[in-house]
Each structure stands twice: as structure tokens, then as C-alpha cells.
Design a protein around this motif. Structure first.
Motif, mmCIF file in Angstrom:
data_model
loop_
_atom_site.group_PDB
_atom_site.id
_atom_site.type_symbol
_atom_site.label_atom_id
_atom_site.label_comp_id
_atom_site.label_asym_id
_atom_site.label_seq_id
_atom_site.Cartn_x
_atom_site.Cartn_y
_atom_site.Cartn_z
ATOM 1 N N GLU A 168 0.841 -1.213 0.000
ATOM 2 C CA GLU A 168 0.000 0.000 0.000
ATOM 3 C C GLU A 168 0.866 1.250 0.000
ATOM 4 O O GLU A 168 1.958 1.245 0.553
ATOM 5 C CB GLU A 168 -0.903 0.005 1.238
ATOM 6 C CG GLU A 168 -2.010 -1.024 1.147
ATOM 7 C CD GLU A 168 -2.955 -0.976 2.343
ATOM 8 O OE1 GLU A 168 -2.953 0.037 3.075
ATOM 9 O OE2 GLU A 168 -3.682 -1.954 2.534
ATOM 10 N N ARG A 188 0.468 5.905 -0.277
ATOM 11 C CA ARG A 188 -0.465 7.038 -0.264
ATOM 12 C C ARG A 188 -0.210 7.887 -1.492
ATOM 13 O O ARG A 188 0.926 8.246 -1.767
ATOM 14 C CB ARG A 188 -0.244 7.899 0.979
ATOM 15 C CG ARG A 188 -1.061 7.415 2.121
ATOM 16 C CD ARG A 188 -1.140 8.383 3.268
ATOM 17 N NE ARG A 188 -1.801 7.727 4.375
ATOM 18 C CZ ARG A 188 -3.116 7.693 4.524
ATOM 19 N NH1 ARG A 188 -3.904 8.313 3.673
ATOM 20 N NH2 ARG A 188 -3.663 7.051 5.540
ATOM 21 N N GLU A 245 -4.583 9.630 -0.457
ATOM 22 C CA GLU A 245 -5.458 8.448 -0.517
ATOM 23 C C GLU A 245 -4.618 7.177 -0.490
ATOM 24 O O GLU A 245 -3.570 7.103 -1.149
ATOM 25 C CB GLU A 245 -6.277 8.475 -1.818
ATOM 26 C CG GLU A 245 -7.330 7.392 -1.855
ATOM 27 C CD GLU A 245 -7.789 7.030 -3.276
ATOM 28 O OE1 GLU A 245 -8.658 6.175 -3.390
ATOM 29 O OE2 GLU A 245 -7.257 7.594 -4.245
ATOM 30 N N LYS A 246 -5.082 6.174 0.283
ATOM 31 C CA LYS A 246 -4.381 4.889 0.312
ATOM 32 C C LYS A 246 -4.674 4.133 -0.975
ATOM 33 O O LYS A 246 -5.847 3.973 -1.345
ATOM 34 C CB LYS A 246 -4.872 4.052 1.488
ATOM 35 C CG LYS A 246 -4.020 4.174 2.718
ATOM 36 C CD LYS A 246 -4.406 3.059 3.674
ATOM 37 C CE LYS A 246 -3.673 3.179 4.967
ATOM 38 N NZ LYS A 246 -4.176 2.190 5.941
#
Ligand SMILES: CC(C)(COP(=O)(O)OP(=O)(O)OC[C@H]1O[C@@H](n2cnc3c(N)ncnc32)[C@H](O)[C@@H]1OP(=O)(O)O)[C@@H](O)C(=O)NCCC(=O)NCCS
Length: 158
Positions: free
Chosen positions: A143, A145, A149-150
Motif C-alpha cells: 500500500e 499514499r 489516498e491509500k
């Protein structure tokens, strides 16, 4: 599938206008300026300049009536890798179009553009995009950012 040219301009604009509401569910809207005749023409020219420099490779999916039903793009070409992005007209989704087009762009990326890997990012809640990436051989790379937003990052060796 065709490589983007100046002649595709009006069909690309029609595709983006007709599917604007569908796309903005999943990806940031392109903004009002993009949808004006001058704004679009300038943006289209800029994309073709980037493509001529080898920084990007843009592709459109054209149906039997000459309408554009999808786009698959490779951006940020560098060091043998590039990032893939895609969008399909709402009326033509769920028929395997994106899958076939992504596979074709992966083939072209290795055979014609000299790339050895592709990356992608998807919002965590974009089930269609994540299913597509899993189905076309991309694996999760953790993951990140992006603009707060992830997102999930993906990678595929070619
Ligand atoms: C993501 C997108 C390109 C998929 O296009 P498509 O032509 O419908 O995809 P395909 O028909 O080739 O299907 C590919 C996979 O996605 C799955 N899928 C497609 N739409 C789906 C949905 N709404 N929900 C869940 N899964 C979905 C299919 O079942 C298939 O998976 P499977 O082979 O495991 O069954 C399309 O929904 C789109 O343009 N969305 C808006 C723009 C966008 O999100 N772009 C990506 C930003 S990261």
C-alpha cells in the motif's frame, strides 16, 4: 487497439464526455478546462508530444463504428518500466475488453517499447481495477499514499 494520433482527438473527447460521470466514481475528474474545445486540444497536443519523446505510449480501443470505447496508457516510461492506466466506456464494461487490451499492451510493451516491467496503482475500493490487475498477472507490491489516498501498488514483470 490503435496508437493515439491527432486524428483521434474528437473521438477521445466524445468518449471522455460521455463517460465523465462513470469515471469520476473511480478516478479523479479531469476538470472543466479539459472538456472545453481549446483546453482539450491543448491537452491532446501535449500528450502527443510526450508520446513522440518516448515518455508515454497511449492506446485507444476503437469499435466497428469508429467510436472509442476504451483507453490503455503507459506513462512515466523510465529505466525499462512504465505505469499502466486504463478506462473503458461504461456501456462496454464487463465484457473482457479491459483484460484483452491490458494483455495486448503488455505484449507491445515488451516487444515494441523495450520495457521489462509495468507498475500500476489502484484505489483499495476499486474492485474492478483490482480484479483486472490480478487477472492480467500483476501482483500486489504494497500500500502507498497518493494525494492523501491509500492505494495498492502493483507490478508485473514482462
Ligand atoms: C476497471 C475497468 C477498466 C474494467 O474494465 P472491464 O472491461 O469491465 O474489465 P473486464 O471485463 O476485462 O474484467 C476484468 C476483471 O474485472 C472484473 N470486474 C469488472 N467490472 C467489475 C466490477 N464492477 N466489480 C467487480 N469486478 C469487476 C471482471 O469480473 C474481471 O475479473 P475476472 O476475470 O476475475 O472475472 C472499468 O471498470 C473502468 O473503466 N472503470 C473506471 C475507470 C477506472 O477505474 N480505471 C482504473 C483506475 S486504477
Amino acid at each position: 487497439m490503435e496508437r493515439l494520433t491527432a486524428e483521434h482527438a474528437s473521438a477521445v473527447l466524445a468518449f471522455e464526455q460521455e463517460n465523465r460521470d462513470f469515471f469520476r466514481y473511480s478516478v479523479p475528474d479531469r476538470g472543466e478546462e479539459y472538456f472545453t474545445p481549446d483546453g482539450f486540444a491543448e491537452r491532446h497536443r501535449a500528450l502527443l508530444d510526450e508520446q513522440a519523446d518516448g515518455r508515454c505510449h497511449f492506446h485507444v480501443l476503437v469499435n466497428g463504428w469508429g467510436r472509442i470505447v476504451g483507453r490503455v496508457n503507459l506513462v512515466d516510461v523510465a529505466g525499462g518500466s512504465a505505469e499502466i492506466g486504463y478506462r473503458i466506456a461504461e456501456a462496454d464494461t464487463r465484457q473482457g475488453l479491459a483484460r484483452a487490451a491490458v494483455e495486448e499492451v503488455c505484449r507491445l510493451a515488451a516487444a515494441s517499447y523495450g520495457l521489462s516491467a509495468l507498475t500500476a496503482v489502484s484505489s483499495l475500493d476499486n474492485e474492478a481495477s483490482r480484479a483486472l490487475l490480478a487477472r492480467t498477472g500483476f501482483t500486489e507490491a504494497g500500500e502507498r499514499r497518493v494525494d492523501g489516498e491509500k492505494v495498492m501498488a502493483y507490478r508485473r514483470a514482462l
